[in-house]
Each structure stands twice: as C-alpha cells, then as structure tokens.
Scaffold this motif. Structure first.
Motif, PDB file in Angstrom:
ATOM      1  N   GLY A  60       0.808  -1.213   0.000  1.00 49.50           N
ATOM      2  CA  GLY A  60       0.000   0.000   0.000  1.00 49.50           C
ATOM      3  C   GLY A  60       0.838   1.258   0.000  1.00 49.50           C
ATOM      4  N   LEU A  61       1.896   1.277   0.801  1.00 51.96           N
ATOM      5  CA  LEU A  61       2.753   2.465   0.874  1.00 51.96           C
ATOM      6  C   LEU A  61       3.568   2.654  -0.398  1.00 51.96           C
ATOM      7  CD1 LEU A  61       3.932   2.166   4.580  1.00 51.96           C
ATOM      8  CD2 LEU A  61       2.544   4.003   3.594  1.00 51.96           C
ATOM      9  N   GLU A  62       3.918   1.580  -1.071  1.00 56.54           N
ATOM     10  CA  GLU A  62       4.626   1.711  -2.344  1.00 56.54           C
ATOM     11  C   GLU A  62       3.744   2.351  -3.406  1.00 56.54           C
ATOM     12  OE1 GLU A  62       7.824  -2.000  -2.261  1.00 56.54           O
ATOM     13  OE2 GLU A  62       5.763  -2.362  -2.914  1.00 56.54           O
ATOM     14  N   ALA A  63       2.434   2.110  -3.328  1.00 59.37           N
ATOM     15  CA  ALA A  63       1.509   2.663  -4.323  1.00 59.37           C
ATOM     16  C   ALA A  63       0.923   4.008  -3.916  1.00 59.37           C
ATOM     17  CB  ALA A  63       0.371   1.668  -4.566  1.00 59.37           C
ATOM     18  N   LEU A  64       0.938   4.333  -2.636  1.00 65.34           N
ATOM     19  CA  LEU A  64       0.312   5.563  -2.148  1.00 65.34           C
ATOM     20  C   LEU A  64       0.829   6.835  -2.818  1.00 65.34           C
ATOM     21  CD1 LEU A  64      -1.651   6.874  -0.159  1.00 65.34           C
ATOM     22  CD2 LEU A  64       0.175   6.840   1.568  1.00 65.34           C
ATOM     23  N   PRO A  65       2.140   6.969  -3.105  1.00 71.24           N
ATOM     24  CA  PRO A  65       2.608   8.203  -3.751  1.00 71.24           C
ATOM     25  C   PRO A  65       1.917   8.511  -5.069  1.00 71.24           C
ATOM     26  CG  PRO A  65       4.459   7.007  -2.845  1.00 71.24           C
ATOM     27  CD  PRO A  65       3.269   6.107  -2.708  1.00 71.24           C
ATOM     28  N   TYR A  66       1.504   7.494  -5.817  1.00 71.49           N
ATOM     29  CA  TYR A  66       0.789   7.762  -7.067  1.00 71.49           C
ATOM     30  C   TYR A  66      -0.525   8.471  -6.793  1.00 71.49           C
ATOM     31  CZ  TYR A  66       2.409   6.468 -11.682  1.00 71.49           C
ATOM     32  OH  TYR A  66       3.008   6.487 -12.902  1.00 71.49           O
ATOM     33  N   LEU A  67      -1.186   8.084  -5.709  1.00 72.77           N
ATOM     34  CA  LEU A  67      -2.444   8.728  -5.348  1.00 72.77           C
ATOM     35  C   LEU A  67      -2.214  10.152  -4.849  1.00 72.77           C
ATOM     36  CD1 LEU A  67      -5.500   8.213  -5.050  1.00 72.77           C
ATOM     37  CD2 LEU A  67      -5.046   7.415  -2.727  1.00 72.77           C
ATOM     38  N   LEU A  68      -1.111  10.368  -4.141  1.00 73.15           N
ATOM     39  CA  LEU A  68      -0.828  11.682  -3.563  1.00 73.15           C
ATOM     40  C   LEU A  68      -0.245  12.671  -4.575  1.00 73.15           C
ATOM     41  CD1 LEU A  68       0.787  10.598  -0.165  1.00 73.15           C
ATOM     42  CD2 LEU A  68      -1.575  11.319  -0.576  1.00 73.15           C
ATOM     43  N   PHE A  69       0.655  12.179  -5.425  1.00 72.76           N
ATOM     44  CA  PHE A  69       1.438  13.085  -6.280  1.00 72.76           C
ATOM     45  C   PHE A  69       1.244  12.869  -7.771  1.00 72.76           C
ATOM     46  CE2 PHE A  69       4.259  11.989  -2.538  1.00 72.76           C
ATOM     47  CZ  PHE A  69       3.887  13.095  -1.783  1.00 72.76           C
ATOM     48  N   GLY A  70       0.350  11.953  -8.166  1.00 73.00           N
ATOM     49  CA  GLY A  70       0.230  11.599  -9.576  1.00 73.00           C
ATOM     50  C   GLY A  70      -0.069  12.775 -10.487  1.00 73.00           C
ATOM     51  N   LEU A  71      -1.008  13.627 -10.092  1.00 72.44           N
ATOM     52  CA  LEU A  71      -1.357  14.790 -10.925  1.00 72.44           C
ATOM     53  C   LEU A  71      -0.164  15.729 -11.068  1.00 72.44           C
ATOM     54  CD1 LEU A  71      -4.939  15.612  -9.612  1.00 72.44           C
ATOM     55  CD2 LEU A  71      -4.330  14.529 -11.778  1.00 72.44           C
ATOM     56  N   LEU A  72       0.553  15.937  -9.976  1.00 69.38           N
ATOM     57  CA  LEU A  72       1.700  16.844 -10.000  1.00 69.38           C
ATOM     58  C   LEU A  72       2.818  16.293 -10.875  1.00 69.38           C
ATOM     59  CD1 LEU A  72       3.315  19.290  -8.988  1.00 69.38           C
ATOM     60  CD2 LEU A  72       3.956  17.924  -6.986  1.00 69.38           C
ATOM     61  N   THR A  73       3.139  15.005 -10.718  1.00 73.65           N
ATOM     62  CA  THR A  73       4.247  14.447 -11.495  1.00 73.65           C
ATOM     63  C   THR A  73       3.915  14.369 -12.975  1.00 73.65           C
ATOM     64  OG1 THR A  73       3.484  12.175 -11.066  1.00 73.65           O
ATOM     65  CG2 THR A  73       5.099  13.104  -9.544  1.00 73.65           C
ATOM     66  N   GLY A  74       2.644  14.117 -13.303  1.00 74.24           N
ATOM     67  CA  GLY A  74       2.264  14.084 -14.712  1.00 74.24           C
ATOM     68  C   GLY A  74       2.449  15.432 -15.377  1.00 74.24           C
ATOM     69  N   ALA A  75       2.034  16.494 -14.696  1.00 76.07           N
ATOM     70  CA  ALA A  75       2.222  17.837 -15.248  1.00 76.07           C
ATOM     71  C   ALA A  75       3.703  18.185 -15.313  1.00 76.07           C
ATOM     72  CB  ALA A  75       1.468  18.861 -14.404  1.00 76.07           C
ATOM     73  N   ALA A  76       4.446  17.784 -14.284  1.00 81.07           N
ATOM     74  CA  ALA A  76       5.880  18.076 -14.266  1.00 81.07           C
ATOM     75  C   ALA A  76       6.593  17.403 -15.436  1.00 81.07           C
ATOM     76  CB  ALA A  76       6.491  17.621 -12.942  1.00 81.07           C
ATOM     77  N   ALA A  77       6.171  16.186 -15.784  1.00 78.92           N
ATOM     78  CA  ALA A  77       6.819  15.454 -16.875  1.00 78.92           C
ATOM     79  C   ALA A  77       6.594  16.110 -18.226  1.00 78.92           C
ATOM     80  CB  ALA A  77       6.323  14.015 -16.909  1.00 78.92           C
ATOM     81  N   ASP A  78       5.541  16.923 -18.344  1.00 76.34           N
ATOM     82  CA  ASP A  78       5.269  17.613 -19.600  1.00 76.34           C
ATOM     83  C   ASP A  78       5.883  19.013 -19.653  1.00 76.34           C
ATOM     84  OD1 ASP A  78       3.899  15.549 -20.805  1.00 76.34           O
ATOM     85  OD2 ASP A  78       1.948  16.170 -20.047  1.00 76.34           O
ATOM     86  N   ARG A  79       6.589  19.416 -18.580  1.00 78.24           N
ATOM     87  CA  ARG A  79       7.192  20.752 -18.591  1.00 78.24           C
ATOM     88  C   ARG A  79       8.630  20.774 -18.082  1.00 78.24           C
ATOM     89  NH1 ARG A  79       3.392  24.510 -15.829  1.00 78.24           N
ATOM     90  NH2 ARG A  79       5.105  25.780 -15.083  1.00 78.24           N
ATOM     91  N   LEU A  80       9.088  19.721 -17.413  1.00 76.98           N
ATOM     92  CA  LEU A  80      10.468  19.658 -16.930  1.00 76.98           C
ATOM     93  C   LEU A  80      11.297  18.720 -17.798  1.00 76.98           C
ATOM     94  CD1 LEU A  80       9.838  19.424 -13.069  1.00 76.98           C
ATOM     95  CD2 LEU A  80      10.243  21.476 -14.458  1.00 76.98           C
ATOM     96  N   ARG A  81      12.582  18.600 -17.492  1.00 80.41           N
ATOM     97  CA  ARG A  81      13.479  17.712 -18.215  1.00 80.41           C
ATOM     98  C   ARG A  81      13.231  16.273 -17.774  1.00 80.41           C
ATOM     99  NH1 ARG A  81      15.099  20.518 -22.560  1.00 80.41           N
ATOM    100  NH2 ARG A  81      15.979  22.546 -21.979  1.00 80.41           N
ATOM    101  N   ARG A  82      12.688  15.476 -18.679  1.00 81.26           N
ATOM    102  CA  ARG A  82      12.298  14.124 -18.315  1.00 81.26           C
ATOM    103  C   ARG A  82      13.499  13.262 -17.932  1.00 81.26           C
ATOM    104  NH1 ARG A  82       7.914  13.560 -23.255  1.00 81.26           N
ATOM    105  NH2 ARG A  82       6.153  14.507 -22.158  1.00 81.26           N
ATOM    106  N   ARG A  83      14.612  13.410 -18.646  1.00 79.00           N
ATOM    107  CA  ARG A  83      15.794  12.616 -18.301  1.00 79.00           C
ATOM    108  C   ARG A  83      16.270  12.938 -16.884  1.00 79.00           C
ATOM    109  NH1 ARG A  83      18.891  11.543 -22.507  1.00 79.00           N
ATOM    110  NH2 ARG A  83      18.663  13.700 -23.193  1.00 79.00           N
ATOM    111  N   SER A  84      16.301  14.209 -16.544  1.00 82.14           N
ATOM    112  CA  SER A  84      16.733  14.620 -15.207  1.00 82.14           C
ATOM    113  C   SER A  84      15.794  14.076 -14.140  1.00 82.14           C
ATOM    114  CB  SER A  84      16.801  16.145 -15.119  1.00 82.14           C
ATOM    115  OG  SER A  84      17.758  16.664 -16.014  1.00 82.14           O
ATOM    116  N   MET A  85      14.489  14.075 -14.426  1.00 84.83           N
ATOM    117  CA  MET A  85      13.528  13.515 -13.483  1.00 84.83           C
ATOM    118  C   MET A  85      13.810  12.046 -13.222  1.00 84.83           C
ATOM    119  SD  MET A  85       9.830  15.178 -14.553  1.00 84.83           S
ATOM    120  CE  MET A  85       8.947  14.031 -13.472  1.00 84.83           C
ATOM    121  N   MET A  86      14.068  11.278 -14.290  1.00 83.32           N
ATOM    122  CA  MET A  86      14.293   9.844 -14.139  1.00 83.32           C
ATOM    123  C   MET A  86      15.586   9.552 -13.390  1.00 83.32           C
ATOM    124  SD  MET A  86      12.912   8.163 -17.719  1.00 83.32           S
ATOM    125  CE  MET A  86      13.732   9.304 -18.845  1.00 83.32           C
TER     126      MET A  86
END
Length: 414
Positions: A60-86
């Motif tokens: 549950g804790l491994e999956a919880l961040p997707y519920l908490l931060f999924g919207l933020l990380t999705g938007a970030a991936a479309d505006r930040l450097r994807r390689r640096s994020m990974m």
C-alpha cells in the motif's frame, strides 16, 4: 509502395535503435532489483512484526505516492526535463534502499523503517514513471506502441521470473536486507544508462508556459471527457484495489494457508509464478487485441481475475497455488497493459505525461485501499476471508464494464 516500405523499415529501426535500447536496458536492470525487493520488503516486515496488516501495508505504501502526487508528477513530466527527473528518481531510490542494510548492520532495523523505505521508493517510482512513459512515446512513436509495449512487458517479466526465485533462495541463506543492497545498485546502473540517451525526451512546447494547476486540470479533463478511457481508468481502480490486497498478503497467505515458513525458498517461486503468468499475458496481448478487440480483452481479463482470486482463497496445496498465481497474474497484466495501450493510442502527444500519469494515479490509487482493507481483514478473520472480500470490487467493475462503451471497443493496431 517503395515509400511505404522504406517508412516501415525506418520505424522498425527506430524501435530497436541505440537510444531505445538504453532506455529499455535501464528499465530492465531496475526491474530486476525491484522484483527482488518485492520479495524482500514484505518478508522483512512480516519477520519483524508478525502482522498481516503491516505486511500488506508495504504494498500500500509503495503505491500511495501515485495517489498523492500523480497529478503533480504528470504535469511536471510535460514541462520539466524528463531525463533529469528519471535520473534523480533513480538516485533517490538507491539512497532509500541502501539505508535498510545499513540499519540492519547497526542493529536498529524496525518494521517502521521498512515501511518508510517502501513509501520512499514508491515516491521515486512515481516521479520516474511519469517521465519514463512520456519519454517512451517520444522514443518509439505511436505507430509501434503496441509492439513496443509487448516487447517491454515480455522481457521485463522474464526478468521478474528469475529475480524473485533468486531472491527467495538468497533470503534462505542471508538476511533479506542483502537483496535490497543489490537493488540499490540496479538503480545506480539505470541512472547511468539514462544519461547516455541522445534523443530529445521532453514534450514539444506548442505555446507559452501556463500555470501548473491549469495544465493538471487539462489532462484530468481530457481523461474524464473520453468515455472509454474514463471507464477503463475507474475499473482499474477496482482491479488494483483487489490486486493491492492480494499481493500485499502473498507472504501471509504462503505462511498461514500453504504452510511455508518465512525462510522457505519456495516463497520466491510464488512470485516467479506470477511473473510467468504476466509474461503469458504480455505475449498474447497484441494478438488478442487484434483478434477480439481491446474491449473484449478487458472484460475477459476481469472475469478470469475474479475467478482466480476466489480459487486462491480456497487453495491449500503449493502446486495448485502456483498455477492459480500464474492465471491471476495473466489476467491482471492483460487488463492493466490493455488499458495503458488504449490510453496511449488515444492521447495527444502534448498530453501524454499528464493523461497517462493521471490515469495511472486513479487506477493505482486503489492499491493502498486494497492493501489496507485486505491487511485488516486478514489480521482479524484470516487471509482466506480477506481474499474473498478483495474479489468483490473487481466483480462489481466487471459488471460495470459490460454496460459501458468498453464492451465494443476495437482500435486499429499495427
């Protein structure tokens, strides 16, 4: 005709070029370590606590961040450097994992430490995944998505067959924290490989940069306004709620229902059986989609998923449980992978990061709820009752899909 043939040849070369190979190798190496940790972390939690609820909480804790931060990380991936994020996410996961063997060596490792690491790794994966899937479309192109997805899932699942079995053997002769140290090393290798990719991975900028909240809302609205994508995403929430509880209780099920000790190497074989089933689903998915359509694949997959959970609840022998884990995993992979492919095929390029991460956030958002419900139920009434309860949301989702536009869905594939 010559132009068409040359274009097809160029597309095939694009799929297997150097940069895609580096991207794929980075994921494969990381998956090997992660699959091994999938055995080690719940086992550590169960050994240190003896609690079904706390053991299920790892998943549950491994999956919880997707519920908490999924919207933020999705938007970030479309505006930040994807390689640096990974790369940054890989390095953070490595640091979190190496803390476990360090704490074990100092004699201060506790269940709460294990749970904190599970959450930290889940956070790293959430940020990595958002950038990775946006990058993936840029690397292979939409024309080869189904083929490339099948290749990735198939090969990664082969790795997942070997890694859990090896981890199960290793934990019988060494502390499970040693497995996590090796996993930390795989994240470092993944980060190194990603830095070598030369293809631009970032989203093209079609206009002025807008407020982050606006971009998040745009991805969410697009997903919600597409009936098929919306239906598959919400059904995915129910499926992953059931899956989160089932996977979270695998160690407990093996111990209390199948009679396996916590140092029994066959624990890894149960995880490996699930990977074999997932491999079968990944290999068959392109053919099934072409032959029957994506809608039929999802509906049939849900039906098999529900039946196999009920059968697992009644299983008492190790060999029947192995077979049922494989069948269950085949259905789970087919449903989840099919939903991802449909979403990728229908989503515009400039929304890939936001829509895919939003969709995965909603779908995977069921996992922590399922882990919580399954863990508490198993703690009070036993793991067999927990499995029967976990089959209910997936059965309800199956009925809903039968009445939705998904039923007749058939998208063109290569």
């Amino acid at each position: 005709m010559r132009e068409v043939t040359e274009a097809a040849g160029a597309e095939r070369r694009r799929l297997f070029d150097r940069d895609f190979s580096l991207w794929y190798a980075a994921r494969a190496v990381s998956v090997f370590g992660t699959a091994a940790s999938a055995v080690a972390l719940p086992l550590l939690a169960y050994r240190t606590s003896g609690s079904a609820a706390l053991t299920a909480a790892v998943v549950g804790l491994e999956a919880l961040p997707y519920l908490l931060f999924g919207l933020l990380t999705g938007a970030a991936a479309d505006r930040l450097r994807r390689r640096s994020m990974m790369v940054t996410a890989d390095l953070c996961c490595a640091a979190a994992l190496i803390a476990v063997p360090a704490a074990a060596a100092l004699g201060v490792l506790s269940t709460w430490h294990v749970l904190a690491v599970a959450f930290a790794v889940g956070c790293g994966f959430c940020w990595f995944d958002a950038a990775a899937w946006g990058s993936f479309v840029a690397l292979v192109g939409k024309a080869r998505l189904t083929r490339a997805n099948s290749l990735i899932w198939s090969t990664e699942i082969v790795v997942e067959i070997v890694a859990p079995a090896a981890a199960g053997l290793l934990v019988t002769i060494a502390n499970p924290s040693a497995v996590l140290a090796a996993d930390a090393g795989t994240y470092l290798v993944s980060a190194a490989l990603l830095t070598l990719i030369g293809t631009p991975l970032d989203a093209s900028e079609a206009g002025p940069r807008r407020r982050l909240r606006t971009e998040i809302g745009e991805g969410l609205r697009w997903l919600w306004q597409m009936p098929v994508v919306r239906a598959l995403t919400l059904a995915g929430f129910a499926l992953n709620a059931a899956a989160g509880g089932v996977i979270g209780l695998l160690v407990v099920h093996a111990h209390t229902a199948l009679g396996l000790g916590t140092t029994d190497g066959r624990l890894g074989l149960l995880y490996a059986a699930g990977a074999v089933g997932s491999l079968a689903g990944a290999v068959a998915l392109p053919w099934l989609s072409r032959r029957f359509g994506q809608g039929a694949v999802s509906i049939a997959g849900f039906a098999v998923f529900v039946v196999s959970i009920v059968a697992l609840a009644g299983a008492s022998g190790f060999v029947p449980a192995l077979a049922l884990w494989a069948v269950w995993a085949t259905a789970r992979l087919a449903v989840n992978a099919n939903s991802v492919t449909v979403r990728q095929l229908l989503t515009p390029d400039d929304l890939q990061g936001r829509v895919n991460t939003t969709g995965r956030m909603i779908s995977w958002g069921g996992t922590p709820f399922g882990a919580l419900i399954g863990g508490l139920t198993a703690q009070t009434y036993g793991v067999r009752v927990a499995y029967l309860l976990l089959a209910v949301p997936a059965a309800l989702a199956l009925g809903w899909l039968l009445a939705s536009p998904v039923r007749g869905l058939r998208l063109p594939t290569e």
